[in-house]
Design a protein around this motif. Structure first.
Motif, PDB file in Angstrom:
ATOM      1  N   ALA A   1       0.694  -0.865   0.253  1.00  0.00           N
ATOM      2  CA  ALA A   1      -0.220   0.123  -0.032  1.00  0.00           C
ATOM      3  C   ALA A   1       1.181   1.453  -0.145  1.00  0.00           C
ATOM      4  O   ALA A   1       2.579   0.913   0.124  1.00  0.00           O
ATOM      5  N   THR A   2      -0.117   2.150   0.218  1.00  0.00           N
ATOM      6  CA  THR A   2       1.143   3.726  -0.448  1.00  0.00           C
ATOM      7  C   THR A   2       2.612   3.540  -1.519  1.00  0.00           C
ATOM      8  O   THR A   2       3.407   4.402  -1.278  1.00  0.00           O
ATOM      9  N   SER A   3       2.736   2.809  -2.596  1.00  0.00           N
ATOM     10  CA  SER A   3       3.080   2.777  -3.484  1.00  0.00           C
ATOM     11  C   SER A   3       4.117   4.155  -4.272  1.00  0.00           C
ATOM     12  O   SER A   3       4.651   4.206  -4.297  1.00  0.00           O
ATOM     13  N   PHE A   4       2.946   5.077  -3.839  1.00  0.00           N
ATOM     14  CA  PHE A   4       3.565   6.756  -4.474  1.00  0.00           C
ATOM     15  C   PHE A   4       2.982   7.431  -4.308  1.00  0.00           C
ATOM     16  O   PHE A   4       3.896   8.492  -3.657  1.00  0.00           O
ATOM     17  N   THR A   5       2.330   7.483  -3.017  1.00  0.00           N
ATOM     18  CA  THR A   5       2.367   8.625  -1.658  1.00  0.00           C
ATOM     19  C   THR A   5       1.236   7.933  -0.775  1.00  0.00           C
ATOM     20  O   THR A   5       0.200   7.380  -0.991  1.00  0.00           O
ATOM     21  N   CYS A   6       1.925   8.426   0.587  1.00  0.00           N
ATOM     22  CA  CYS A   6       1.222   8.343   1.746  1.00  0.00           C
ATOM     23  C   CYS A   6       0.059   9.408   2.041  1.00  0.00           C
ATOM     24  O   CYS A   6       1.132  10.846   2.269  1.00  0.00           O
ATOM     25  N   PRO A   7      -0.052   9.814   2.987  1.00  0.00           N
ATOM     26  CA  PRO A   7      -1.654  10.793   3.342  1.00  0.00           C
ATOM     27  C   PRO A   7      -1.041  11.128   4.334  1.00  0.00           C
ATOM     28  O   PRO A   7      -1.574  12.089   4.981  1.00  0.00           O
ATOM     29  N   PHE A   8       0.266  10.636   5.541  1.00  0.00           N
ATOM     30  CA  PHE A   8       1.138  11.203   6.314  1.00  0.00           C
ATOM     31  C   PHE A   8       2.307  11.896   5.800  1.00  0.00           C
ATOM     32  O   PHE A   8       2.552  12.979   6.204  1.00  0.00           O
ATOM     33  N   GLU A   9       2.973  11.090   4.982  1.00  0.00           N
ATOM     34  CA  GLU A   9       4.156  11.552   4.345  1.00  0.00           C
ATOM     35  C   GLU A   9       4.355  12.500   3.295  1.00  0.00           C
ATOM     36  O   GLU A   9       6.326  12.349   3.193  1.00  0.00           O
ATOM     37  N   GLY A  10       3.433  11.639   2.284  1.00  0.00           N
ATOM     38  CA  GLY A  10       3.657  12.325   1.051  1.00  0.00           C
ATOM     39  C   GLY A  10       3.777  11.741   0.386  1.00  0.00           C
ATOM     40  O   GLY A  10       3.985  10.324   0.119  1.00  0.00           O
ATOM     41  N   GLN A  11       4.721  12.202  -1.038  1.00  0.00           N
ATOM     42  CA  GLN A  11       5.359  11.225  -1.960  1.00  0.00           C
ATOM     43  C   GLN A  11       6.042  10.067  -1.202  1.00  0.00           C
ATOM     44  O   GLN A  11       7.000  10.455  -0.810  1.00  0.00           O
ATOM     45  N   VAL A  12       5.624   9.036  -2.006  1.00  0.00           N
ATOM     46  CA  VAL A  12       6.746   7.894  -1.257  1.00  0.00           C
ATOM     47  C   VAL A  12       8.277   8.006  -2.453  1.00  0.00           C
ATOM     48  O   VAL A  12       7.457   7.408  -4.057  1.00  0.00           O
ATOM     49  N   PRO A  13       9.173   7.111  -2.291  1.00  0.00           N
ATOM     50  CA  PRO A  13      10.256   7.198  -3.500  1.00  0.00           C
ATOM     51  C   PRO A  13      10.179   6.089  -4.040  1.00  0.00           C
ATOM     52  O   PRO A  13       9.796   5.085  -3.133  1.00  0.00           O
ATOM     53  N   PRO A  14      10.305   5.752  -5.312  1.00  0.00           N
ATOM     54  CA  PRO A  14      10.115   4.583  -5.844  1.00  0.00           C
ATOM     55  C   PRO A  14      11.069   3.306  -5.296  1.00  0.00           C
ATOM     56  O   PRO A  14      11.286   2.186  -5.403  1.00  0.00           O
ATOM     57  N   ASP A  15      12.558   3.844  -5.290  1.00  0.00           N
ATOM     58  CA  ASP A  15      13.185   3.043  -4.410  1.00  0.00           C
ATOM     59  C   ASP A  15      12.902   2.173  -2.816  1.00  0.00           C
ATOM     60  O   ASP A  15      12.879   1.257  -2.872  1.00  0.00           O
ATOM     61  N   ARG A  16      11.953   2.906  -2.810  1.00  0.00           N
ATOM     62  CA  ARG A  16      11.291   2.198  -1.166  1.00  0.00           C
ATOM     63  C   ARG A  16      10.565   1.303  -1.662  1.00  0.00           C
ATOM     64  O   ARG A  16      11.126  -0.247  -1.393  1.00  0.00           O
ATOM     65  N   VAL A  17       9.559   1.568  -2.729  1.00  0.00           N
ATOM     66  CA  VAL A  17       8.952   0.410  -3.099  1.00  0.00           C
ATOM     67  C   VAL A  17       9.635  -1.100  -3.433  1.00  0.00           C
ATOM     68  O   VAL A  17       9.497  -2.143  -3.436  1.00  0.00           O
ATOM     69  N   ILE A  18      11.183  -0.790  -4.317  1.00  0.00           N
ATOM     70  CA  ILE A  18      11.817  -1.434  -4.726  1.00  0.00           C
ATOM     71  C   ILE A  18      12.614  -2.377  -3.799  1.00  0.00           C
ATOM     72  O   ILE A  18      13.106  -3.759  -4.123  1.00  0.00           O
ATOM     73  N   GLU A  19      12.833  -1.196  -2.354  1.00  0.00           N
ATOM     74  CA  GLU A  19      13.821  -2.054  -1.331  1.00  0.00           C
ATOM     75  C   GLU A  19      12.828  -3.147  -0.695  1.00  0.00           C
ATOM     76  O   GLU A  19      12.609  -4.505  -0.814  1.00  0.00           O
ATOM     77  N   ILE A  20      11.686  -3.085  -0.844  1.00  0.00           N
ATOM     78  CA  ILE A  20      10.622  -3.918  -0.579  1.00  0.00           C
ATOM     79  C   ILE A  20      10.410  -5.304  -1.060  1.00  0.00           C
ATOM     80  O   ILE A  20      10.526  -6.654  -0.669  1.00  0.00           O
ATOM     81  N   ALA A  21       9.704  -4.784  -2.310  1.00  0.00           N
ATOM     82  CA  ALA A  21      10.368  -6.108  -3.388  1.00  0.00           C
ATOM     83  C   ALA A  21      11.184  -7.145  -3.446  1.00  0.00           C
ATOM     84  O   ALA A  21      10.925  -7.629  -3.758  1.00  0.00           O
ATOM     85  N   ASN A  22      11.881  -6.435  -3.072  1.00  0.00           N
ATOM     86  CA  ASN A  22      12.989  -7.718  -3.368  1.00  0.00           C
ATOM     87  C   ASN A  22      14.144  -8.031  -1.935  1.00  0.00           C
ATOM     88  O   ASN A  22      14.966  -8.647  -2.082  1.00  0.00           O
ATOM     89  N   ASP A  23      13.099  -7.544  -0.828  1.00  0.00           N
ATOM     90  CA  ASP A  23      13.185  -8.541   0.608  1.00  0.00           C
ATOM     91  C   ASP A  23      13.263  -9.789   0.231  1.00  0.00           C
ATOM     92  O   ASP A  23      11.698  -9.895   0.321  1.00  0.00           O
ATOM     93  N   GLU A  24      14.246 -11.120   0.756  1.00  0.00           N
ATOM     94  CA  GLU A  24      14.318 -11.745   1.253  1.00  0.00           C
ATOM     95  C   GLU A  24      13.140 -12.137   1.413  1.00  0.00           C
ATOM     96  O   GLU A  24      13.003 -13.498   1.590  1.00  0.00           O
ATOM     97  N   ARG A  25      12.711 -11.740   2.476  1.00  0.00           N
ATOM     98  CA  ARG A  25      11.095 -11.873   3.635  1.00  0.00           C
ATOM     99  C   ARG A  25       9.945 -12.243   2.474  1.00  0.00           C
ATOM    100  O   ARG A  25       9.228 -12.536   3.400  1.00  0.00           O
ATOM    101  N   ALA A  26       9.827 -11.515   1.722  1.00  0.00           N
ATOM    102  CA  ALA A  26       8.966 -11.310   0.808  1.00  0.00           C
ATOM    103  C   ALA A  26       9.000 -12.232  -0.035  1.00  0.00           C
ATOM    104  O   ALA A  26       7.700 -13.146  -1.057  1.00  0.00           O
ATOM    105  N   THR A  27      10.285 -13.308  -0.335  1.00  0.00           N
ATOM    106  CA  THR A  27      10.316 -14.317  -1.002  1.00  0.00           C
ATOM    107  C   THR A  27       9.161 -15.325  -0.934  1.00  0.00           C
ATOM    108  O   THR A  27       9.364 -15.780   0.705  1.00  0.00           O
ATOM    109  N   GLY A  28       8.140 -16.248  -1.660  1.00  0.00           N
ATOM    110  CA  GLY A  28       7.429 -16.977  -1.898  1.00  0.00           C
ATOM    111  C   GLY A  28       6.111 -16.102  -2.067  1.00  0.00           C
ATOM    112  O   GLY A  28       5.112 -16.804  -2.272  1.00  0.00           O
ATOM    113  N   ALA A  29       6.092 -15.044  -2.588  1.00  0.00           N
ATOM    114  CA  ALA A  29       5.188 -13.977  -2.539  1.00  0.00           C
ATOM    115  C   ALA A  29       4.364 -14.317  -3.998  1.00  0.00           C
ATOM    116  O   ALA A  29       5.782 -14.457  -5.076  1.00  0.00           O
TER     117      ALA A  29
END
Length: 319
Positions: A144-172
């Protein structure tokens, strides 16, 4: 007949993201009626509920009852929103096999929505994956909030890429990229989806958009063009996040279908879906946000020269 290419599968999220902001819980029988009507119309996938606490999100309080009444064949096409391993365990015990494990890219929204930091949610994902695998299920990484957060504003794309590459998400099996506030524009959506496809593990990419700022369909088409093969929508554009100030309705399922024209979608399908949508929104005292339904119900003339209004001719289109 016109078809938008490349093709993507619609997942209708009316029974979860659509209902959660209304504050009104539909009876189990009514939810089952709508779910089965959508399946009968040919909608490939549905999101049917959430394991969020009923005192926090009252419209989701009977999700387990809904799951328990559906057949295995019906549940094979249905997804359930979860945020903890315990959620997966409870939904699986009721019969669910498809789980959407969701947390936010921004800590502030994750705290408001789930009550913990993003790191805590991510750290718990391996257990959620293990439980889903134990019942031969599938689990999605939903950001969620891959683009904008109602509390923090713009979400950096690199943040989304970092989560997507986290080994703990392996298996999705899938990754869901969410425009929670509906503030993204097509070039942003295209860029992030392309990066997810190019820079993260090979998974089906899903786009979840909102039409708050009027770009829901445009963003959905941009996502499909960039490689998303599943996109979310809700009947009549119903929905929004109760924990994201400023987030209104989802992108309308009818509008997505009218723009993309999958093989199973015909004028009679749209007519039946519009009636289902209108009845539900009237029941919930919610406005109709679908431009497609509004256009079909307009008082002008159809391209065939016959009166539009509420007649079947209003749902015809020119190939």
């Amino acid at each position: 007949m016109y078809r938008f290419a490349p093709a993507a599968e619609l997942r209708d999220v009316t029974m979860r993201d659509g209902l959660q902001l209304t504050g009104k819980m539909l009876p189990t029988d009514r939810k089952l009626e709508i779910i089965r009507a959508l399946i009968e119309l040919g909608v490939p996938s549905l999101e049917i509920g959430s394991m969020a606490r009923g005192d926090k999100v009252p419209p989701m309080a009977n999700t387990l009852e809904v799951i328990g009444e559906l057949t295995a064949a019906e549940l094979a096409r249905c997804w359930v929103w979860v945020a903890t391993p315990r959620h997966v365990e409870k939904a699986a015990a009721a019969g669910a096999r498809n789980f959407q494990y969701c947390f936010s890219a921004s800590d502030s929204h994750n705290q408001a929505n789930i009550g913990r930091t993003t790191e805590v949610s991510l750290a718990a994902m391996p257990d959620a994956v293990d439980i889903s695998r134990s019942v031969d299920g599938e689990i999605e990484l939903c950001i969620a909030t891959s683009f904008t957060c109602p509390f923090e504003g713009q979400v950096p794309p690199d943040r989304v890429i970092e989560i997507a590459n986290d080994e703990r998400a392996t298996g999705a099996t899938d990754i869901v990229i969410c425009d929670t506030l509906g503030q993204a524009v097509p070039v942003q959506v295209q860029s992030l989806i392309e990066r997810v496809r190019a820079e993260t593990p090979d998974r089906r990419v899903v786009f979840h958009g909102h039409d708050t700022w009027g770009l829901g369909v445009a963003n959905t088409l941009a996502a499909i063009s960039a490689g998303a093969t599943m996109v979310d929508g809700s009947l009549g554009g119903l929905g929004g996040c109760p924990f994201a100030p400023g987030a209104s309705g989802n992108t309308s399922s009818e509008d997505i279908l009218f723009a993309t024209r999958p093989d199973w979608f015909e004028p009679k399908t749209l007519a039946a879906m519009a009636t289902l949508s209108e009845e539900l929104l009237t029941e919930l005292n919610e406005p109709m946000r679908s431009k497609t339904v509004q256009g079909a119900r307009s008082k002008g003339s159809s391209r065939t020269g016959r009166s539009a209004g509420s007649t079947p001719a209003a749902f015809e289109w020119v190939a």
